[in-house]
Design an enzyme around this catalytic site. Structure first.
Site, PDB file in Angstrom:
ATOM      1  N   LYS A   1      61.912  17.061  -1.207  1.00 21.26           N
ATOM      2  CA  LYS A   1      61.253  18.038  -2.093  1.00 21.26           C
ATOM      3  C   LYS A   1      59.887  17.483  -2.449  1.00 21.26           C
ATOM      4  CE  LYS A   1      62.603  21.918  -4.254  1.00 21.26           C
ATOM      5  NZ  LYS A   1      63.655  22.852  -3.844  1.00 21.26           N
TER       6      LYS A   1
HETATM    7  P1  NAD Z   1      59.152  31.969  -8.322  1.00 18.72           P
HETATM    8  O1  NAD Z   1      57.965  31.144  -8.626  1.00 18.72           O
HETATM    9  O2  NAD Z   1      59.052  33.039  -7.298  1.00 18.72           O
HETATM   10  O3  NAD Z   1      59.692  32.626  -9.683  1.00 18.72           O
HETATM   11  C1  NAD Z   1      60.013  31.877 -10.799  1.00 18.72           C
HETATM   12  C2  NAD Z   1      60.412  32.833 -11.921  1.00 18.72           C
HETATM   13  O4  NAD Z   1      60.865  32.055 -13.019  1.00 18.72           O
HETATM   14  C3  NAD Z   1      59.274  33.696 -12.437  1.00 18.72           C
HETATM   15  O5  NAD Z   1      59.752  34.991 -12.752  1.00 18.72           O
HETATM   16  C4  NAD Z   1      58.862  32.986 -13.735  1.00 18.72           C
HETATM   17  O6  NAD Z   1      58.288  33.860 -14.703  1.00 18.72           O
HETATM   18  C5  NAD Z   1      60.203  32.477 -14.215  1.00 18.72           C
HETATM   19  N1  NAD Z   1      60.082  31.351 -15.153  1.00 18.72           N
HETATM   20  C6  NAD Z   1      59.291  30.249 -15.044  1.00 18.72           C
HETATM   21  N2  NAD Z   1      59.411  29.484 -16.145  1.00 18.72           N
HETATM   22  C7  NAD Z   1      60.298  30.114 -16.959  1.00 18.72           C
HETATM   23  C8  NAD Z   1      60.843  29.832 -18.231  1.00 18.72           C
HETATM   24  N3  NAD Z   1      60.495  28.729 -18.893  1.00 18.72           N
HETATM   25  N4  NAD Z   1      61.717  30.714 -18.784  1.00 18.72           N
HETATM   26  C9  NAD Z   1      62.081  31.820 -18.115  1.00 18.72           C
HETATM   27  N5  NAD Z   1      61.607  32.145 -16.901  1.00 18.72           N
HETATM   28  C10 NAD Z   1      60.729  31.298 -16.327  1.00 18.72           C
HETATM   29  O7  NAD Z   1      60.322  30.929  -7.930  1.00 18.72           O
HETATM   30  P2  NAD Z   1      61.595  31.167  -7.003  1.00 18.72           P
HETATM   31  O8  NAD Z   1      61.247  30.828  -5.594  1.00 18.72           O
HETATM   32  O9  NAD Z   1      62.222  32.482  -7.323  1.00 18.72           O
HETATM   33  O10 NAD Z   1      62.557  29.987  -7.513  1.00 18.72           O
HETATM   34  C11 NAD Z   1      63.348  30.129  -8.694  1.00 18.72           C
HETATM   35  C12 NAD Z   1      64.398  29.032  -8.702  1.00 18.72           C
HETATM   36  O11 NAD Z   1      65.203  29.107  -7.539  1.00 18.72           O
HETATM   37  C13 NAD Z   1      63.842  27.605  -8.736  1.00 18.72           C
HETATM   38  O12 NAD Z   1      64.718  26.805  -9.496  1.00 18.72           O
HETATM   39  C14 NAD Z   1      63.896  27.180  -7.274  1.00 18.72           C
HETATM   40  O13 NAD Z   1      63.955  25.787  -7.126  1.00 18.72           O
HETATM   41  C15 NAD Z   1      65.174  27.866  -6.854  1.00 18.72           C
HETATM   42  N6  NAD Z   1      65.294  28.100  -5.415  1.00 18.72           N
HETATM   43  C16 NAD Z   1      64.396  28.873  -4.742  1.00 18.72           C
HETATM   44  C17 NAD Z   1      64.567  29.106  -3.397  1.00 18.72           C
HETATM   45  C18 NAD Z   1      63.653  30.021  -2.624  1.00 18.72           C
HETATM   46  O14 NAD Z   1      63.953  30.292  -1.456  1.00 18.72           O
HETATM   47  N7  NAD Z   1      62.588  30.543  -3.192  1.00 18.72           N
HETATM   48  C19 NAD Z   1      65.650  28.527  -2.709  1.00 18.72           C
HETATM   49  C20 NAD Z   1      66.553  27.744  -3.434  1.00 18.72           C
HETATM   50  C21 NAD Z   1      66.365  27.547  -4.787  1.00 18.72           C
END
Ligand code: NAD
Length: 507
Positions: free
Chosen positions: A174
């Site tokens: 990561k």
């Molecule tokens: P993203 O950047 O597209 O979206 C993040 C979302 O979280 C946004 O809506 C933002 O407003 C919200 N957010 C941020 N800080 C916040 C807070 N303090 N309180 C409430 N909401 C908050 O990110 P993503 O790709 O959707 O990833 C979200 C989670 O999923 C992360 O933990 C990431 O590690 C995990 N994840 C993502 C993927 C992927 O394929 N994108 C895969 C596995 C895990």
């Protein structure tokens, strides 16, 4: 004494590793394998410097008096708004506008702004490579203001577990940059990303370490990373698999954008199927409306689920009659006025506090934002039957204990959000083979992979070793029942341990 003090120091990483140690005890993990996995193979910290663009910065209230008589400038193009209230100013603004300035100050409809020279800025960057026993390092790239080595260590380890659970031939990694990407223009983010990949080039590669998107990064960012890595290489088309999560038009996989949300929806579907039920008519609350949250919401609602409330970084919206996720996606992502890309202000819902959000009664909750959001105290207040983790590490160990004591069930992140990396693997395979699969083909494989591994985890949790037409859990059950998170970790560790046992150690 020193050892005692070090032992008692709790960090995000030591917390994240609690579950690792619990599962290691449970299966009697080989002591040398345990040491190998306890710390990452490599921790890279480096710096990225970049020249930014000129900016217009709002001037403090106290300094505004002397510009009372400054006429308002008319600028119709060339100003790009940033989420911190500043503007990037491009040449067009001066060429096509009617601009009055004094001491570099101009008046715009929103107030007075001072023109700031282009600055050079330094950002802290990371790549943690946790383990590669099962294949090349693999893991996302996060652009966020609250990142640290400790956090990347936990996320990298989590990727090692996740790739093993998804049974794909990768290890865990990561990385990312300490930055709030919303405070920079697209062109600046491109420069920052190119510099990041320039520094990473020796460490990554399609058979070495394969980055992907995570919080704050997009398919476009992956395109820039691929270009920087492959630029000038004689066999550059063979190197497309250096990053996954690319746009489908440049070697990305169909279904990758939705994959994490899709995988989570398959797990939730399976959870209900175990109870002879379906998602139809079930209500849920959702934290995070980014890639994972918005896609999970659309898929779950298409299955008949009802989205009651959404919390994001800027606030919370609630509608007891249900929120239409398709309309919400349009409001958040296709509305140029919504600079923060927030759900806040969505006209078909009311605003509520974050405290109230966690107390909304629903069938299940989907945390899909950041880690550590469901604390012990929030776990006490949750009014749901199950938590389906879309985010990485959203539930603290204390919250885990509370949820268990309250008999609130759990789909742990390492299977819940494994859909993303699984389709990343399909993307990597398609890149190597120069193929392009249909979305239906991708989803059929994904559904089989997620549900098979979900069923093995369920059997480990219930201690029901069996071989069916879809899965075989006999090798993995540990002789007693356990919670789903430990069960998922048992599956990961047994698959990783096999490599050390059967291949042995290089001395
Ligand atoms: P993203 O950047 O597209 O979206 C993040 C979302 O979280 C946004 O809506 C933002 O407003 C919200 N957010 C941020 N800080 C916040 C807070 N303090 N309180 C409430 N909401 C908050 O990110 P993503 O790709 O959707 O990833 C979200 C989670 O999923 C992360 O933990 C990431 O590690 C995990 N994840 C993502 C993927 C992927 O394929 N994108 C895969 C596995 C895990």
């Amino acid at each position: 004494m020193r050892v005692m003090a070090e032992k008692s120091k709790r960090t995000v990483y030591t917390e994240a590793m609690e579950i690792y140690h619990r599962a290691a005890e449970l299966i009697g993990l080989d002591p040398r394998v345990r040491l190998e996995l306890e710390e990452p193979d490599y921790e890279h910290i480096f710096y990225v410097t970049v020249k930014l663009r000129e900016r217009l910065v709002p001037i403090p209230k106290d300094d505004q008096g002397k510009y009372k008589d400054l006429p308002e400038s008319r600028v119709t193009e060339g100003l790009d708004p940033l989420a911190d209230g500043r503007f990037i100013i491009r040449g067009k603004a001066l060429l096509n506008g009617d601009v009055s300035a004094r001491d570099g100050v101009i008046r715009l409809p929103g107030g007075l702004y001072q023109l700031r020279r282009a600055e050079v800025k330094r950002f802290k960057a990371y790549r943690v490579q946790h383990n590669q026993a099962r294949g090349p390092y693999k893991g996302g790239t996060r652009y966020h203001k609250d990142v640290s080595l400790d956090l990347f260590k936990s996320l990298a380890a989590e990727m090692t577990w996740k790739t093993a659970i998804a049974d794909i031939p990768f290890g865990g990694a990561k990385g990312g940059i300490k930055i709030d990407p919303r405070h920079y223009s697209k062109e600046e983010l491109e420069r920052i990303t190119l510099r990041y990949m320039y520094r990473l080039k020796d460490l990554v590669g399609p058979t070495r370490d394969i980055p992907a998107p995570d919080v704050g990064t997009t398919p476009e960012v992956m395109g820039w990373m691929m270009r920087q890595y492959t630029d000038g290489e004689r066999e550059r088309h063979n190197l497309r698999g250096v990053v996954t999560g690319k746009d489908v038009r440049i070697g990305g996989s169909e279904g990758r954008v939705k994959a994490t949300g899709q995988g989570l929806a398959y797990c939730i579907e399976e959870w209900f199927a175990d109870r002879d039920d379906t998602v139809k008519g079930k209500s849920f609350v959702l934290q995070g409306f980014g890639n994972v949250g918005s896609n999970a919401a659309e898929i779950l609602c298409a299955m008949g689920g009802k989205l009651l409330a959404v919390n994001d970084a800027d606030g919370t919206i609630f509608n007891p009659a249900g929120i239409d996720p398709v309309k919400l996606v349009t409001y958040v992502y296709e509305n140029p006025g919504n600079i923060k890309k927030s759900v806040l202000g969505f006209p078909e819902a009311q605003e509520v506090s974050k405290k109230d959000f966690w107390e909304i009664p629903a069938d299940f909750a989907v945390p899909a934002a950041l880690g550590g959001e469901i604390t012990g105290e929030i776990a006490e207040r949750l009014k749901v039957k199950m938590v389906a983790e879309g985010a990485n590490g959203p539930t603290t160990p204390e919250a885990d204990r509370v949820l268990q004591s309250r008999k609130i069930d759990m789909i742990p992140d390492i299977i819940g959000n494994a859909g993303g990396v699984t389709v990343s693997y399909y993307e990597w395979l398609q890149n190597l083979r120069m193929e392009h699969w249909t979305e239906a083909e991708v989803n059929a494989r994904l559904e089989r992979a997620i549900k098979t591994n979900y069923r093995i985890i369920r059997d480990i949790a219930q201690n029901k070793p069996r071989r069916t037409t879809t899965h075989d859990s006999r090798r993995f059950c540990v002789g007693r029942e356990t919670d789903p998170r430990s069960a998922a970790m048992v599956l990961a560790l047994k698959r990783i341990e096999a490599h050390y046992q059967l291949e042995g150690f290089s001395q």
